[in-house]
Structure formats: C-alpha cells, structure tokens
Design a protein around this motif. Structure first.
Motif, mmCIF file in Angstrom:
data_model
loop_
_atom_site.group_PDB
_atom_site.id
_atom_site.type_symbol
_atom_site.label_atom_id
_atom_site.label_comp_id
_atom_site.label_asym_id
_atom_site.label_seq_id
_atom_site.Cartn_x
_atom_site.Cartn_y
_atom_site.Cartn_z
ATOM 1 N N PRO A 84 0.747 -10.594 8.593
ATOM 2 C CA PRO A 84 -0.522 -9.926 8.268
ATOM 3 C C PRO A 84 -0.386 -8.405 8.423
ATOM 4 O O PRO A 84 0.256 -7.919 9.351
ATOM 5 C CB PRO A 84 -1.498 -10.480 9.307
ATOM 6 N N PHE A 85 -0.945 -7.681 7.479
ATOM 7 C CA PHE A 85 -1.007 -6.217 7.439
ATOM 8 C C PHE A 85 0.322 -5.549 7.093
ATOM 9 O O PHE A 85 0.419 -4.329 7.145
ATOM 10 C CB PHE A 85 -1.588 -5.639 8.745
ATOM 11 N N TYR A 86 1.348 -6.313 6.711
ATOM 12 C CA TYR A 86 2.595 -5.705 6.251
ATOM 13 C C TYR A 86 2.504 -5.554 4.737
ATOM 14 O O TYR A 86 2.233 -6.507 4.018
ATOM 15 C CB TYR A 86 3.816 -6.561 6.607
ATOM 16 N N SER A 87 2.709 -4.344 4.254
ATOM 17 C CA SER A 87 2.656 -4.080 2.820
ATOM 18 C C SER A 87 3.629 -2.979 2.459
ATOM 19 O O SER A 87 3.858 -2.058 3.239
ATOM 20 C CB SER A 87 1.243 -3.656 2.402
ATOM 21 N N THR A 88 4.197 -3.085 1.267
ATOM 22 C CA THR A 88 5.042 -2.011 0.738
ATOM 23 C C THR A 88 4.254 -1.168 -0.268
ATOM 24 O O THR A 88 4.777 -0.196 -0.786
ATOM 25 C CB THR A 88 6.292 -2.597 0.053
ATOM 26 N N LYS A 89 3.005 -1.543 -0.515
ATOM 27 C CA LYS A 89 2.158 -0.824 -1.467
ATOM 28 C C LYS A 89 1.352 0.239 -0.726
ATOM 29 O O LYS A 89 0.841 -0.015 0.364
ATOM 30 C CB LYS A 89 1.200 -1.787 -2.167
ATOM 31 N N GLY A 94 -1.870 -5.779 2.923
ATOM 32 C CA GLY A 94 -0.891 -6.607 3.615
ATOM 33 C C GLY A 94 -1.436 -7.974 3.980
ATOM 34 O O GLY A 94 -0.878 -8.660 4.828
ATOM 35 N N LEU A 95 -2.498 -8.392 3.321
ATOM 36 C CA LEU A 95 -3.081 -9.691 3.636
ATOM 37 C C LEU A 95 -2.798 -10.758 2.582
ATOM 38 O O LEU A 95 -2.895 -11.947 2.876
ATOM 39 C CB LEU A 95 -4.596 -9.556 3.834
#
Length: 139
Positions: A84-89, A94-95
């Motif tokens: 959760p909350f990990y994003s490359t954007k 990140g959900l």
C-alpha cells in the motif's frame, strides 16, 4: 484493447464487486503503462481442476490475465508493487495493486505477476479465483 474469452461466467454480489474492482485497477494501470500504438489484452478462461485424490468432484477456477505492451516492471519494483502507498507514478496513490491483491485474496484466489512478458518488455497480471457454488458461500 483486445478482449478474449473462452466461456461465460456471471459474478454477482460481493464476489462480482470485488472482482470488478480488481479488474478495473489492472486495466487502468495497463492502459497508463502502454504507449500510443501499444496493446492491452484481457484474456478470460474457466479451468476445471480435480483436487488431488478426488475422483468425482472438480473445482472450477476463473483465470483472467491483463497483459500490456508497456516497458515492464523491474525486478526491484516487483518486490514492492503490492505494498500500500508504493507508486512509481508522480500522481499515483499506490493503492491500485494493493487493492487488487486484497480483493482477490479475499475471494480465495491469487495474483501472479510476470514482467517482462517478452524481449520487448510488457507486463502480465494473472488473477486466479475459485468459482464456488453460491450455497457454499452462504454457510
């Protein structure tokens, strides 16, 4: 976008809602990862497996794959994409993939990630969900 289906399954209620939410997140991610002129393919099949040691009963599973022709996901990022909350954007929450995994696990299924899919890159998310008769879900 290309959609391929081998068979027909109707998912209703909470099962249908959870599955639709997972599929929606995967398709959005695939479209965002694919450059203009690329392709997003959705493939759905129903597979009947016979549990080990069983002669009579078979368990049906819905297998849905969303494949894109984007750049792919690095091995390092693959270790974190479901967090959760990990994003490359830059504007991502990140959900999306965390929700995908949670919904499919709640349905007794699994999520498989393959990237790259071929020499040019691409990513495939494969959802495998058991199809359980309605009566057994109620008890």
């Amino acid at each position: 976008m290309k959609v391929e289906s081998a068979g027909e399954v109707t998912l209703t209620g909470a099962v249908g809602g959870g599955f639709r939410e997972a599929l929606s997140n995967l398709v959005i991610n695939a479209v965002q990862a694919t450059e203009r002129g690329g392709q997003v393919r959705i493939q759905a099949t129903v597979r009947k497996d016979r549990p080990a040691g069983s002669r009579d009963s078979s368990e049906s599973k819905l297998i849905l794959a969303v494949t894109d022709t984007g750049p792919g996901i690095s091995q390092q990022e693959q270790q974190r994409v479901f967090e959760p909350f990990y994003s490359t954007k830059s504007r991502g929450t990140g959900l999306g993939l965390a929700i995908v995994q949670r919904r499919i696990v709640e349905l007794g299924g699994s999520v498989e990630l393959t990237s790259p899919v071929d020499d040019d890159g691409g990513t495939r998310f494969r959802l495998v969900v058991p199809l359980v008769p309605i009566e057994s879900k109620i008890s």
